[in-house]
Design a protein around this motif. Structure first.
Motif, PDB file in Angstrom:
ATOM      1  N   UNK A  16      89.013  23.950  -6.767  1.00 55.26           N
ATOM      2  CA  UNK A  16      87.760  24.660  -6.519  1.00 55.26           C
ATOM      3  C   UNK A  16      87.927  26.179  -6.585  1.00 55.26           C
ATOM      4  N   UNK A  17      89.151  26.660  -6.537  1.00 56.53           N
ATOM      5  CA  UNK A  17      89.369  28.106  -6.638  1.00 56.53           C
ATOM      6  C   UNK A  17      89.409  28.594  -8.088  1.00 56.53           C
ATOM      7  N   UNK A  18      89.267  27.703  -9.039  1.00 58.45           N
ATOM      8  CA  UNK A  18      89.319  28.110 -10.450  1.00 58.45           C
ATOM      9  C   UNK A  18      88.183  29.092 -10.751  1.00 58.45           C
ATOM     10  N   UNK A  19      88.484  30.171 -11.446  1.00 56.34           N
ATOM     11  CA  UNK A  19      87.444  31.178 -11.740  1.00 56.34           C
ATOM     12  C   UNK A  19      86.532  30.710 -12.872  1.00 56.34           C
ATOM     13  N   UNK A  20      85.567  29.873 -12.535  1.00 56.84           N
ATOM     14  CA  UNK A  20      84.715  29.273 -13.562  1.00 56.84           C
ATOM     15  C   UNK A  20      83.958  30.315 -14.392  1.00 56.84           C
ATOM     16  N   UNK A  21      83.459  31.396 -13.773  1.00 56.21           N
ATOM     17  CA  UNK A  21      82.760  32.384 -14.612  1.00 56.21           C
ATOM     18  C   UNK A  21      83.675  32.987 -15.690  1.00 56.21           C
ATOM     19  N   UNK A  22      84.948  33.100 -15.384  1.00 58.32           N
ATOM     20  CA  UNK A  22      85.860  33.672 -16.380  1.00 58.32           C
ATOM     21  C   UNK A  22      86.048  32.703 -17.550  1.00 58.32           C
ATOM     22  N   UNK A  23      86.132  31.421 -17.247  1.00 54.96           N
ATOM     23  CA  UNK A  23      86.249  30.432 -18.321  1.00 54.96           C
ATOM     24  C   UNK A  23      84.996  30.479 -19.200  1.00 54.96           C
ATOM     25  N   UNK A  24      83.855  30.597 -18.534  1.00 55.76           N
ATOM     26  CA  UNK A  24      82.574  30.680 -19.245  1.00 55.76           C
ATOM     27  C   UNK A  24      82.543  31.933 -20.118  1.00 55.76           C
ATOM     28  N   UNK A  25      82.943  33.066 -19.515  1.00 58.81           N
ATOM     29  CA  UNK A  25      82.917  34.332 -20.256  1.00 58.81           C
ATOM     30  C   UNK A  25      83.841  34.307 -21.466  1.00 58.81           C
ATOM     31  N   UNK A  26      84.904  33.540 -21.364  1.00 57.43           N
ATOM     32  CA  UNK A  26      85.866  33.466 -22.474  1.00 57.43           C
ATOM     33  C   UNK A  26      85.379  32.543 -23.583  1.00 57.43           C
ATOM     34  N   UNK A 141      78.139  39.151 -16.962  1.00 56.80           N
ATOM     35  CA  UNK A 141      77.010  38.269 -17.255  1.00 56.80           C
ATOM     36  C   UNK A 141      77.303  36.827 -16.804  1.00 56.80           C
ATOM     37  N   UNK A 142      78.524  36.378 -17.025  1.00 65.62           N
ATOM     38  CA  UNK A 142      78.891  35.013 -16.612  1.00 65.62           C
ATOM     39  C   UNK A 142      78.855  34.873 -15.094  1.00 65.62           C
ATOM     40  N   UNK A 143      79.263  35.920 -14.399  1.00 65.23           N
ATOM     41  CA  UNK A 143      79.214  35.864 -12.932  1.00 65.23           C
ATOM     42  C   UNK A 143      77.752  35.809 -12.451  1.00 65.23           C
ATOM     43  N   UNK A 148      73.535  32.272 -10.271  1.00 62.72           N
ATOM     44  CA  UNK A 148      72.271  31.555 -10.402  1.00 62.72           C
ATOM     45  C   UNK A 148      72.463  30.068 -10.128  1.00 62.72           C
ATOM     46  N   UNK A 149      73.535  29.513 -10.710  1.00 62.09           N
ATOM     47  CA  UNK A 149      73.864  28.111 -10.463  1.00 62.09           C
ATOM     48  C   UNK A 149      74.138  27.867  -8.991  1.00 62.09           C
ATOM     49  N   UNK A 150      74.911  28.815  -8.402  1.00 58.25           N
ATOM     50  CA  UNK A 150      75.271  28.666  -6.989  1.00 58.25           C
ATOM     51  C   UNK A 150      74.022  28.694  -6.120  1.00 58.25           C
ATOM     52  N   UNK A 271      79.575  33.488  -5.093  1.00 58.44           N
ATOM     53  CA  UNK A 271      80.562  34.564  -4.968  1.00 58.44           C
ATOM     54  C   UNK A 271      79.876  35.641  -4.125  1.00 58.44           C
ATOM     55  N   UNK A 272      80.476  35.929  -2.987  1.00 60.12           N
ATOM     56  CA  UNK A 272      79.826  36.894  -2.100  1.00 60.12           C
ATOM     57  C   UNK A 272      79.624  38.216  -2.834  1.00 60.12           C
TER      58      UNK A 272
END
Lengths: 379, 410
Positions: A16-26, A141-143, A148-150, A271-272
């Motif tokens: 769960x700590x995986x930086x999903x927005x970074x994967x998305x941005x890539x 933008x991914x964050x 939004x998803x969060x 993400x706070x």
């Protein structure tokens, strides 16, 4: 490509700590490798029997090729078991591209800075995998998209707490699984953020390979039939991805009003908001600052895991607490005595369920869950 | 109980050495310094810190803090045959029997008042998640300050900087607890002593490599894991020098540690800490000698006394128990080759996700070298589950297997 849902390549993840927005941005779609399915037990050839079944089930899936084509897999060094997973994966599937991100255990400023450096290094690795760099603005933008998803997920949780979510916790879990196993792109385009977030489930077949030909429609119709009443309970622990598990709780007379699970509330947690100008520092601080897994500690408050569980249970109005802990999970097993003590002092009953990530192991606990619920009803 | 044990042990050894100075074996000097450390831990006076295994003990010694990794208590209790009560105490309090017995014993000992209340605690994220949790639990039970050293997985520039900064903060904090300001000259002096001890350890392990090896199965048991507690002190130098001198004399005289050495073995990770007959069986019945323990190894460079923190950071990060398993397996393979071993004994300490977790990967690594591995399913601390007959049978079968194979050692 997963069953016509995305034309972007998938990158696997397991924590769960995986930086999903970074994967998305890539340029990738995050795809969570859940410990589900019927892959034969082969992980024991590489890892000891007393290792976390979450990790071993994931390795079983890898060894059985029970995975979609993945452009790579991103692992987090969150605990011993998660560190062993890439160790064994390299042997089991030597041609896969792997990245291991070092994950600090605290939220101190220097830990955030170090984690940000790790995320920058991951961005470099992802850029190599994808063949194009990851501009900062794309990460920003991914964050934004992720938050939004969060927010949508938070709304679903709020409806769950108010007993206004059709299908209850099981439906919510099914939605989370779908978003993280291929439905990311669809969800982040707004399907999940619409007036009825759950309608994402009606639109397409399940992305879960383990689900086979079963459609979400059929699953949801079953889940909708379940009552959403019962004794309110709070569930915490590590992995509990099977919606049927929540259906089991509810069929025993419990109503899961909130959870703190790494396959549940921690999956799409916000993400706070942070003021850091550097998006990597912002992402690092956001990931470390969310509701923590027991492996994350606060040196200023030893035993904080117990306080967090108690606070969360009180906040959602639970009358009882269920700990669902994968066997051999040191971070949780080591904190359970303190958690038990804190809940006892607060007069909140606790039921501890140890599982091996199979539906069968939880099904065997039905009698205990029913007895627990009866006890709560009598109080 | 443990404090009295250490006092009695120190008193006995000091008495024997005073009566017969010529009988001062290296192992006796080692035992004396361990006992003295135990006495310091259990006596009021200097500040005490319970730590994780990879804490910088030379740094803490330099600033006047008596420090020790908490697992030491688990090992001592097991060695005294007294681990059952704290283990049972921990289990009754809800600590799962599936977890590492080193940590369960320590937490049980703390709950039963068998551990001195420290001034503060220093957790380390390596070698294991369980150890980190155990120190956090001790901090909660003792209600004392907790510091955490986060040890990066790889020796990157950012990683070394991150850990070096934490070490410097730890040094200032610990010095403050000892009632002083951090004195770079004291730290430099301790680092000098550490470097001397390190150089002697390199010599010791070089001697152990010889064929036949001058070491017996007990000479270097727990040596590489305990000597770091004495790093930065003259006692550490004295223990290492005595050991080096004794082994060098044996080597010079052509004496082997196990007369008629027949099989050379590598022991992975920790020894079994409670009394058991397996080492005697190896020596007496098979003339098999453990020439190298995985933890008897020097994997770091000398540290710059004028700028100690980056070197200490690299020392911790570079430990093979840290980082990916392939690095650890590569180092084990290197040790097996350098020491020309015939077989590997891998005690799969129940509850250890760090070492035992990669059992299959270690075995695979040695298969490629053609060196057989014996996986011993054993709890190194909890004698309650020890099955001597079963282990004896497996050990005998393993040694007979080795005996029937062509030697692969060069």
């Amino acid at each position: 490509m997963v069953r016509g849902m995305t034309d972007r390549a998938l990158v696997g993840f397991a924590c769960a700590y995986t930086p999903l927005p970074l994967l998305d941005a890539a340029g990738f779609v995050p795809w969570r490798i859940l410990p589900v399915g019927d892959a034969p037990d082969q992980a024991g050839h590489l890892l000891h029997d007393n290792l976390c079944p979450h990790v071993k089930r994931i390795l079983d899936r890898a060894m059985a090729a029970d995975l979609p084509p993945l452009a790579g897999i991103v692992f987090m060094s969150s605990c011993d078991a998660m560190r062993r997973l890439p160790d064994a994966w390299r042997v089991a599937r030597p041609h896969d591209r792997l990245a291991l991100v070092d994950l600090p255990v605290s939220t101190a400023d220097d830990a955030v800075e170090y984690f940000a450096a790790e995320l920058r290094a991951l961005a470099g690795t992802l850029a190599e995998w994808h063949g194009s760099p990851v501009p900062d603005e794309r990460l920003v933008e991914a964050m934004r998209r992720y938050d939004g998803l969060a927010a949508s997920a938070a709304e679903l949780r709020a409806r769950l707490a108010r007993a206004e979510l059709p299908g209850g916790a099981a439906a919510l879990q099914a939605a989370l699984n779908d978003v993280t196993t291929g439905g990311w792109e669809a969800a982040s385009r707004g399907w999940l953020a619409g007036p009825d977030p759950l309608r994402v489930l009606d639109r397409r077949p399940s992305a879960s390979f383990a689900a086979g030909e079963e459609t979400v429609d059929s699953r949801l119709s079953t889940l909708n039939a379940l009552p959403v009443s019962g004794v309110p309970v709070f569930v915490f622990g590590n992995v509990l991805p099977d919606p049927e598990a929540f259906a089991l709780f509810e069929s025993c007379g419990a109503r899961v009003v909130a959870d703190d699970l790494c396959t549940g509330a921690r999956v799409l947690a916000s993400l706070a908001p942070a003021a850091d100008a550097d998006p990597y520092v912002r992402l690092a601080r956001g990931l470390l600052g969310r509701s923590p897994c027991a492996r994350t500690i606060d040196p200023a408050h030893p035993g904080r895991a117990a306080t967090l569980v108690l606070d969360a249970a009180r906040a959602c109005g639970a009358r009882g607490v269920v700990a669902h802990v994968a066997k051999f999970c040191d971070p949780y097993l080591a904190r359970l005595p303190a958690i038990r003590e804190a809940l006892r002092d607060a007069g909140l009953p606790l039921l501890v369920l140890e599982g091996d990530c199979t539906r069968r192991s939880l099904g065997q606990q039905r009698t205990r869950i029913e007895a627990f619920v009866e006890m709560l009803e009598r109080r | 109980m443990i404090g009295e044990y250490f006092s009695g042990l120190a008193h006995d050894i000091e008495g024997k050495l005073a009566a017969e100075p010529g009988a001062a074996s290296a192992r006796k000097i080692f035992a004396l310094e361990v006992a003295r450390l135990g006495v310091r831990l259990y006596s009021p006076g200097r500040p005490v810190a319970w730590c994780g295994v990879l804490a910088p003990f030379d740094l803490l010694n330099a600033v006047g803090v008596t420090s020790c990794f908490a697992e030491f208590v688990g090992a001592m209790l097991a060695g005294m045959g007294a681990a059952s009560a704290p283990l049972e105490g921990a289990e009754q309090a809800g600590y799962a029997a599936d977890t590492c017995a080193y940590h369960r014993a320590v937490v049980g000992a703390a709950m039963q008042g068998m551990m001195p209340v420290p001034d503060f605690l220093v957790a380390t994220t390596t070698p294991c998640t369980g150890g980190l949790a155990a120190i956090e639990n001790l901090a909660r039970l003792f209600r004392r300050d907790l510091l955490v050293l986060q040890i990066p997985r790889a020796e990157t520039e950012a990683g070394v900087r991150f850990l070096a900064g934490q070490l410097e903060r730890l040094a200032r904090f610990a010095a403050g607890r000892a009632g002083a300001q951090l004195d770079p000259q004291c730290v430099a002096a301790a680092v000098d002593l550490s470097n001397v001890t390190r150089a002697l350890m390199v010599e010791i392990y070089d001697l152990a490599r010889r064929v036949p090896s001058p070491v017996s199965n007990r000479d270097l048991a727990n040596f590489g894991i305990v000597v770091p507690l004495l790093m930065g002190t003259q006692a550490g130098v004295d223990v290492a020098r005595a050991t080096r001198d004794e082994l060098a004399a044996r080597a010079r005289d052509g004496k082997s540690g196990v007369p008629g050495e027949r099989f050379r073995l590598l022991w992975v990770q920790n020894r079994i800490q409670f009394p058991n007959p397996l080492l005697r069986l190896l020596e007496d019945e098979y003339r098999a000698v453990i020439v190298v323990d995985e933890l008897n190894d020097v994997t770091w460079e000398p540290i710059d006394p004028a700028d100690p923190f980056p070197g200490m950071a690299r020392r911790a990060i570079g430990l093979p128990l840290n980082g990916p398993a392939e690095r650890r397996v590569a180092r084990l393979r290197q040790l097996a080759t350098e020491y020309r071993v015939d077989g590997i004994i891998q005690p799969c300490h129940w509850g250890c996700r760090q070492g035992t977790g990669i059992r299959g990967l270690v075995q695979r690594g040695f298969q490629e070298l053609g060196i057989p591995v014996l996986n011993l399913e054993v709890d190194c601390i909890d004698a309650r589950s020890f099955s001597e007959g079963q282990l004896r049978t497996r050990l005998e079968a393993f040694l007979e297997l080795i005996a029937g194979r062509p030697r692969v050692r060069a």
